[in-house]
Write an enzyme that holds these catalytic residues in place. Structure first.
Site, mmCIF file in Angstrom:
data_model
loop_
_atom_site.group_PDB
_atom_site.id
_atom_site.type_symbol
_atom_site.label_atom_id
_atom_site.label_comp_id
_atom_site.label_asym_id
_atom_site.label_seq_id
_atom_site.Cartn_x
_atom_site.Cartn_y
_atom_site.Cartn_z
ATOM 1 N N HIS A 115 -47.428 15.560 -17.041
ATOM 2 C CA HIS A 115 -46.414 14.804 -17.793
ATOM 3 C C HIS A 115 -45.036 14.931 -17.141
ATOM 4 O O HIS A 115 -44.005 15.026 -17.810
ATOM 5 C CB HIS A 115 -46.361 15.274 -19.252
ATOM 6 C CG HIS A 115 -46.153 14.151 -20.223
ATOM 7 N ND1 HIS A 115 -47.192 13.385 -20.703
ATOM 8 C CD2 HIS A 115 -45.038 13.645 -20.803
ATOM 9 C CE1 HIS A 115 -46.729 12.484 -21.544
ATOM 10 N NE2 HIS A 115 -45.417 12.603 -21.607
ATOM 11 N N PHE A 161 -43.658 12.133 -7.796
ATOM 12 C CA PHE A 161 -43.724 11.246 -6.634
ATOM 13 C C PHE A 161 -42.410 10.492 -6.458
ATOM 14 O O PHE A 161 -41.911 9.871 -7.387
ATOM 15 C CB PHE A 161 -44.876 10.254 -6.787
ATOM 16 C CG PHE A 161 -46.229 10.879 -6.604
ATOM 17 C CD1 PHE A 161 -46.872 10.807 -5.386
ATOM 18 C CD2 PHE A 161 -46.838 11.560 -7.645
ATOM 19 C CE1 PHE A 161 -48.106 11.392 -5.200
ATOM 20 C CE2 PHE A 161 -48.075 12.159 -7.482
ATOM 21 C CZ PHE A 161 -48.717 12.078 -6.256
ATOM 22 N N ARG A 162 -41.865 10.552 -5.237
ATOM 23 C CA ARG A 162 -40.583 9.912 -4.954
ATOM 24 C C ARG A 162 -40.587 9.139 -3.629
ATOM 25 O O ARG A 162 -39.728 8.297 -3.418
ATOM 26 C CB ARG A 162 -39.460 10.962 -4.876
ATOM 27 C CG ARG A 162 -39.267 11.791 -6.131
ATOM 28 C CD ARG A 162 -38.696 10.980 -7.278
ATOM 29 N NE ARG A 162 -38.485 11.802 -8.450
ATOM 30 C CZ ARG A 162 -39.377 12.005 -9.417
ATOM 31 N NH1 ARG A 162 -40.575 11.414 -9.340
ATOM 32 N NH2 ARG A 162 -39.124 12.777 -10.448
ATOM 33 N N VAL A 182 -43.667 4.732 -19.167
ATOM 34 C CA VAL A 182 -42.406 5.416 -19.457
ATOM 35 C C VAL A 182 -41.896 4.894 -20.794
ATOM 36 O O VAL A 182 -41.744 3.684 -20.971
ATOM 37 C CB VAL A 182 -41.348 5.158 -18.361
ATOM 38 C CG1 VAL A 182 -40.026 5.838 -18.731
ATOM 39 C CG2 VAL A 182 -41.836 5.660 -17.008
ATOM 40 N N SER A 188 -46.161 1.793 -22.292
ATOM 41 C CA SER A 188 -46.198 2.948 -23.173
ATOM 42 C C SER A 188 -46.253 2.528 -24.640
ATOM 43 O O SER A 188 -45.684 1.499 -25.025
ATOM 44 C CB SER A 188 -44.960 3.820 -22.941
ATOM 45 O OG SER A 188 -44.841 4.822 -23.936
ATOM 46 N N TYR A 244 -51.066 6.691 -27.354
ATOM 47 C CA TYR A 244 -50.873 7.942 -28.070
ATOM 48 C C TYR A 244 -51.563 7.792 -29.427
ATOM 49 O O TYR A 244 -51.294 6.825 -30.152
ATOM 50 C CB TYR A 244 -49.387 8.218 -28.303
ATOM 51 C CG TYR A 244 -48.619 8.697 -27.095
ATOM 52 C CD1 TYR A 244 -48.707 10.018 -26.678
ATOM 53 C CD2 TYR A 244 -47.780 7.828 -26.401
ATOM 54 C CE1 TYR A 244 -47.975 10.470 -25.589
ATOM 55 C CE2 TYR A 244 -47.048 8.268 -25.306
ATOM 56 C CZ TYR A 244 -47.151 9.589 -24.904
ATOM 57 O OH TYR A 244 -46.433 10.030 -23.820
ATOM 58 N N ARG A 282 -40.499 8.122 -13.479
ATOM 59 C CA ARG A 282 -39.044 8.190 -13.371
ATOM 60 C C ARG A 282 -38.459 7.217 -12.349
ATOM 61 O O ARG A 282 -37.420 6.599 -12.614
ATOM 62 C CB ARG A 282 -38.612 9.619 -13.039
ATOM 63 C CG ARG A 282 -38.754 10.606 -14.200
ATOM 64 C CD ARG A 282 -38.226 11.973 -13.794
ATOM 65 N NE ARG A 282 -38.305 12.960 -14.857
ATOM 66 C CZ ARG A 282 -39.306 13.824 -15.024
ATOM 67 N NH1 ARG A 282 -40.340 13.799 -14.179
ATOM 68 N NH2 ARG A 282 -39.302 14.687 -16.013
#
Length: 385
Positions: free
Chosen positions: A280, A314-315, A83, A111, A134, A335
């Site tokens: 994403h 996914f939570r 993240v 990240s 990236y 998240r």
């Protein structure tokens, strides 16, 4: 009130994080692309599968949740995925997540867009993180990233391939995320309305992305650096790019952002160690399918030898169970960890991991299962459409 009473699930953390964060950052975490249809479908996809309950089976009240994926073990079948800008949601937020993950015995993926860099994270957490790469338009920058990974003991790289074309996230456009590179009256007002966040983060000045700190071409301050990092992403990624990276990197290589069986089949022949089935988090292609609904066909196309990780939407612990029953090896969550660290720092991340672990334990027992291995062997027999 204690954390245990205040936070019972991921959404509790999300609500608290939204109250604490300036809107520009809350919306960045929450938002998806265009109409946010894919964002919603990621959650709705889990409701297409029900779990089979079995009773009177001999059970271990403390199920074994450990897994081995791509030759590496994890105490739990899920972990924090990459993240960006965790250190903007709370000071040293990326360090907090890395420490909590290390304490829980699960891997942490850092990240490229993190505030703290590989060396800082590794020293603070006591272990090198995995790294989400990236690719920059400048090959020299990419070579520096790989060298940093080697120097800091990184074993696994996640090459992210679904953002070469950046989609439109309308919330970010309205808020000016990635386009604001200086303090504006509107941004000042947002920060002033969140004194707890402001006092926590801004005492030492506005943070910068350590990976590019001091490089003039990326600007100064995380907001300017975010925009420049995004604009400089390599727009010409191909399978030849993957082949070149495979030659340059001797550690494990995952491709993150596969969301079609044909691409999974191509990945199988690319010499990679695994993929992350990902849209994403609904932030790129709008009107796409949920990732959980694609697991069986992507698993078939990928074959049994490469690892299949999955993220997006996914939570709940039951979400993780469904993914593994459908054929995934491991689940990454983005998240939920951003919300937890924004709301309560490292203590919040610790509690989030414990909540999800307990959900998985209880759900497995109610299904008559005592381990993730049993779940994997049972496969789709434990699911009902």
């Amino acid at each position: 009130m204690s954390l245990e009473r205040r936070y019972q699930n991921v959404e509790d953390f999300a609500k608290a994080a939204r109250r604490r964060l300036p809107k520009i950052f809350a919306d960045y975490i929450d938002g998806g692309s265009f109409s946010e249809t894919t964002l919603r479908r990621n959650r709705d996809g889990f409701d297409h599968y029900t779990l089979r309950q079995r009773v009177l089976a001999p059970l271990d009240p403390k199920p074994d949740l450990s897994v081995t994926a791509a030759g590496r073990s994890s105490r739990l079948p899920f972990g924090p995925g990459p993240v960006g800008f965790l250190g903007l949601y709370r000071k040293d937020g990326d360090i907090a997540v890395a420490r909590a993950a290390a304490r829980a015995g699960i891997p942490f993926v850092l990240s490229t867009f993190s505030i703290n860099g590989l060396g800082t994270i590794g020293k603070a957490a006591g272990a090198a993180p995995d790294f989400q790469l990236y690719l920059d338009e400048d090959p020299a920058v990419n070579a520096e990233h790989l060298e940093a990974c080697r120097n800091h003991g990184v074993e696994r790289i996640f090459l992210t391939v679904d953002t070469a074309i950046t989609s439109v996230r309308e919330r970010d456009v309205k808020n000016g995320f990635r386009s604001v590179d200086r303090m504006t009256p509107g941004l000042f007002w947002q920060f002033a309305r969140r004194p707890s966040w402001s006092l926590n983060l801004l005492r030492s000045g506005f943070p910068e992305v350590e990976l590019v700190r001091g490089r003039a071409e990326f600007g100064r301050g995380a907001m300017a650096q975010a925009g420049n990092l995004s604009r400089r992403l390599d727009k010409n990624l191909t399978w030849d790019t993957v082949a070149e990276l495979r030659k340059a990197w001797s550690g494990q290589l995952f491709i993150k952002g596969i969301s079609d069986p044909e691409d999974a089949a191509l990945a199988r022949g690319a010499g990679i160690d695994g993929i992350v089935l990902s849209n994403h988090g609904g932030r790129q292609l709008d009107h796409g399918r949920s990732t959980v609904s694609m697991i069986p066909e992507v698993r078939d196309a990928l074959g049994p030898s490469a690892a299949l990780f999955v993220d997006s939407g996914f939570r709940r612990g039951s979400d993780v169970i469904k993914a593994i029953a459908l054929g995934a090896d491991y689940v990454l969550m983005g998240r939920p960890f951003a919300w937890a660290v924004a709301a309560e720092g490292e203590a919040g991340v610790n509690h989030l991991i414990q909540l999800l672990e307990r959900e998985i334990e209880i759900t497995l027992n109610l299904m008559g299962l005592s381990s993730i291995d049993e779940l994997r062997r049972a496969g789709t027999e434990v699911l009902r459409p």
